[in-house]
Design an enzyme around this catalytic site. Structure first.
Site, PDB file in Angstrom:
ATOM      1  N   ASN A   1       0.852  -1.183   0.000  1.00  0.00           N
ATOM      2  CA  ASN A   1       0.000   0.000   0.000  1.00  0.00           C
ATOM      3  C   ASN A   1       0.895   1.242   0.000  1.00  0.00           C
ATOM      4  O   ASN A   1       2.137   1.133   0.017  1.00  0.00           O
ATOM      5  CB  ASN A   1      -0.977  -0.009   1.180  1.00  0.00           C
ATOM      6  CG  ASN A   1      -0.276  -0.064   2.528  1.00  0.00           C
ATOM      7  OD1 ASN A   1       0.795   0.499   2.732  1.00  0.00           O
ATOM      8  ND2 ASN A   1      -0.888  -0.770   3.479  1.00  0.00           N
TER       9      ASN A   1
ATOM     10  N   ASP B   1      -5.305  -8.296   1.797  1.00  0.00           N
ATOM     11  CA  ASP B   1      -5.246  -9.746   1.573  1.00  0.00           C
ATOM     12  C   ASP B   1      -6.094 -10.139   0.367  1.00  0.00           C
ATOM     13  O   ASP B   1      -5.706 -10.994  -0.439  1.00  0.00           O
ATOM     14  CB  ASP B   1      -5.768 -10.488   2.808  1.00  0.00           C
ATOM     15  CG  ASP B   1      -4.932 -10.222   4.049  1.00  0.00           C
ATOM     16  OD1 ASP B   1      -3.703 -10.230   3.943  1.00  0.00           O
ATOM     17  OD2 ASP B   1      -5.526 -10.005   5.117  1.00  0.00           O
TER      18      ASP B   1
ATOM     19  N   GLU C   1       3.360   1.544   3.007  1.00  0.00           N
ATOM     20  CA  GLU C   1       4.449   0.576   2.901  1.00  0.00           C
ATOM     21  C   GLU C   1       5.404   0.950   1.777  1.00  0.00           C
ATOM     22  O   GLU C   1       6.625   0.810   1.914  1.00  0.00           O
ATOM     23  CB  GLU C   1       3.868  -0.821   2.669  1.00  0.00           C
ATOM     24  CG  GLU C   1       3.116  -1.373   3.867  1.00  0.00           C
ATOM     25  CD  GLU C   1       2.264  -2.580   3.537  1.00  0.00           C
ATOM     26  OE1 GLU C   1       1.892  -3.306   4.479  1.00  0.00           O
ATOM     27  OE2 GLU C   1       1.948  -2.791   2.348  1.00  0.00           O
TER      28      GLU C   1
END
Length: 324
Positions: free
Chosen positions: A201, A272, A204
């Site tokens: 993302n 996820d 990150e």
């Protein structure tokens, strides 16, 4: 992409897959607040029900299984009640738990909710790095299932399991020509440089490159391009409501906008879902841009629900049909 193309890709999500990573137990304590606690002048939650499901890498596995893939999760739990419960919960969610029981406390995230409002999250469990002995047991399990796997999602929640030794086994698998997607925390991203795909993302992505939050004004497209070059991989940079930026090593980023406008209830677990859909679409023969389109739709589906839940193929097709 039209709904018939999406449906055709989704129908091919049926090979063996492997998920390796930090499984945990997600508990949702739901109830009503109608008064204050006279002992402390704090809200008093009258508990109506408690739901338990797998979280972390378990959520990635649950997503793969919900989409039709035969899924095995190689992971670590403690030799305690939450750890024992995870075996049965995983099986009920449709995937095979190949979990090693270690002498440590299972990671549990307990969320307290009233209606659609989150009141509090309490985290418990041991997140220290695993011992060499535990690492050897996990590597043996991982090698056994990788020999039969079509693809891997590495689901990193920084809970101590994904050591350099475990990740070296995954990278040897990649060097054999197999495909793997790394959904990594910044602290371990360097161990998987050269992996087939990554799906960070924005937060990150900045951290991977040592940039401050916001990246000193660089665009999302430039961030994706820098990440692809630095990590030696194809990057699917997820930007929430802004969609996904796709970039191969040495290329230019393409923006796949999020066309699905929904009432967001909860974004936990969306990463996820995106990771699972990207890997499965790639293995089913879809292009990177088709993978991003389907991932956007799948992410929109789960964002409308409370908790780390998995979409069905039908829900994704329906979401594709009402893009606006």
């Amino acid at each position: 992409m039209d709904t018939s193309t999406a449906g055709a890709l989704l129908e091919r999500f049926s090979s063996i897959r492997v998920v390796v990573g930090d499984i945990m137990l997600d508990a949702y304590v739901r109830g009503d607040i109608s008064r204050l606690n006279p002992e402390s002048n704090a809200h008093l939650l009258d508990v109506g029900r408690i739901d338990r499901m797998t979280g972390g890498a378990g959520n990635a596995a649950k997503n793969l299984a919900s989409l039709g893939a035969k899924t095995v999760l190689v992971g670590l739990v403690g030799n305690d009640e939450p750890g024992r419960a995870l075996f049965a919960i995983a099986e009920s969610e449709g995937y095979t738990p190949l979990l090693y029981r270690a002498t440590r406390a299972t990671v549990v995230k307990t969320r307290y909710l009233t209606g659609s409002s989150h009141l509090l999250r309490v985290d418990t469990g041991d997140t220290s790095p695993i011992t060499r002995s535990v690492e050897r047991h996990l590597i043996a399990r991982l090698r056994r299932v990788l020999s039969k796997a079509d693809g891997v999602v590495v689901s990193d929640y920084a809970k101590g399991m994904l050591t350099s030794g475990v990740l070296q086994v995954v990278m040897r698998y990649v060097r054999q020509g197999k495909r793997a997607l790394g959904d990594m925390k910044p602290g371990s991203a360097g161990y998987v440089r050269g992996i087939t795909m990554m799906s960070p993302n924005l937060k990150e992505g900045y951290e991977y490159l040592g940039l401050p939050p916001g990246g000193s004004g660089i665009s999302c497209a430039e961030l994706a391009e820098r990440l692809a070059q630095a990590m030696g991989t194809r990057v699917f940079l997820t930007a929430g409501a802004d969609g996904i930026y796709v970039c191969g090593q040495g290329g230019h980023a393409t923006h796949v906008a999020q066309r699905h406008k929904v009432a967001v209830a909860d974004t936990s677990g969306c990463g996820d879902t995106v990771a699972a859909v990207i890997l499965l679409t790639t293995l089913a023969g879809g292009s990177p841009l088709e993978a991003a389109e389907l991932a956007n739709a799948a992410g929109a589906v789960v964002a409308t629900k409370i908790g780390a839940v998995a979409p069905t193929p039908q829900e994704i097709v329906e979401m594709m049909g009402r893009a606006g």
